[in-house]
Enzyme design. Structure first.
Site, PDB file in Angstrom:
ATOM      1  N   ASN A 146      -0.709   8.544   6.084  1.00  0.00           N
ATOM      2  CA  ASN A 146      -2.066   8.388   5.765  1.00  0.00           C
ATOM      3  C   ASN A 146      -2.924   8.702   7.080  1.00  0.00           C
ATOM      4  O   ASN A 146      -2.679   8.230   8.137  1.00  0.00           O
ATOM      5  CB  ASN A 146      -2.324   7.102   5.204  1.00  0.00           C
ATOM      6  N   GLN A 180      -6.431   4.864  -7.751  1.00  0.00           N
ATOM      7  CA  GLN A 180      -7.558   4.989  -7.784  1.00  0.00           C
ATOM      8  C   GLN A 180      -8.054   6.162  -8.789  1.00  0.00           C
ATOM      9  O   GLN A 180      -7.869   7.362  -8.201  1.00  0.00           O
ATOM     10  CB  GLN A 180      -8.652   4.867  -6.565  1.00  0.00           C
ATOM     11  N   HIS A 196      -1.111   5.000  -3.555  1.00  0.00           N
ATOM     12  CA  HIS A 196      -1.062   4.348  -2.223  1.00  0.00           C
ATOM     13  C   HIS A 196      -0.142   3.331  -2.197  1.00  0.00           C
ATOM     14  O   HIS A 196       0.053   2.838  -3.305  1.00  0.00           O
ATOM     15  CB  HIS A 196      -2.386   3.732  -1.956  1.00  0.00           C
TER      16      HIS A 196
END
Length: 147
Positions: A30, A86, A101
C-alpha cells in the site's frame, strides 16, 4: 518475476510493488499504509463495484486474501486480521476499482491509538506517500513468503 503490467483504477502500478498474483487477482503493498502489513488484493480486471465481479473473480479474490492474510499475520506476529472493502464513493472508496484491504492486528492498544489519531488528524492529508524503493523492499520481503 517477469515484468507484468498492473493497473489499479486509473493508475499504472510498478510490478515491483506486487508480491503475489494469480490469473485473476494480485496483491500489492500500500502507498499509504495505516498499519504495518496493510496491503491490497485487487482483481486484474478493472471492476468498479463488488457486485460486478464474476463468481470466479469473487472466489479468487477472497481465496487470495485468505492466503495473504495467513502469511502476513504470521510475518507481523499479529493475532488478528481486518479485511475491508469500501464499495462505492459514499463508502469511502477512493480508487474506482474493487479491492480488499488487509490489516494485520496485534492488540487493542493499536486500535485505541488509531481512534485517537483519527480524531486528531485527517489521515488522507497527513499520511505521506512512500517511495517506490520503500514499497519495493516491502514487496520483496512479502514475495519470500510465497516461495
Amino acid at each position: 518475476m517477469a515484468l507484468e503490467s498492473y493497473t489499479f483504477g486509473p493508475y499504472k502500478k510498478d510490478s515491483r510493488e506486487v508480491f503475489y498474483s494469480t490469473n485473476l487477482s494480485y496483491a500489492l503493498v500500500n502507498l499509504h499504509p495505516i498499519v504495518p502489513g496493510h496491503v491490497l488484493i485487487i482483481p486484474r480486471r478493472e471492476v468498479k463495484r463488488f457486485a460486478d465481479l464474476t463468481v470466479d473473480e469473487t472466489s479468487d479474490l477472497w481465496i487470495t486474501a485468505q492466503k495473504i492474510g495467513i502469511r502476513l499475520e504470521s510475518y507481523h506476529k499479529a493475532t488478528s486480521l481486518t479485511f475491508g472493502i469500501q464499495d462505492g464513493p459514499q463508502a469511502g472508496q477512493t480508487v474506482p476499482h474493487v479491492h480488499i484491504h488487509i490489516f494485520p492486528r496485534k492488540d487493542d492498544a493499536l486500535d485505541e491509538k488509531e481512534k485517537k489519531l483519527k480524531k486528531k488528524l485527517d489521515l488522507e492529508k497527513e499520511r505521506k506517500d512512500r517511495s517506490l524503493e520503500e514499497m519495493t523492499r516491502e514487496a520483496e520481503e512479502y514475495r519470500k513468503l510465497f516461495l
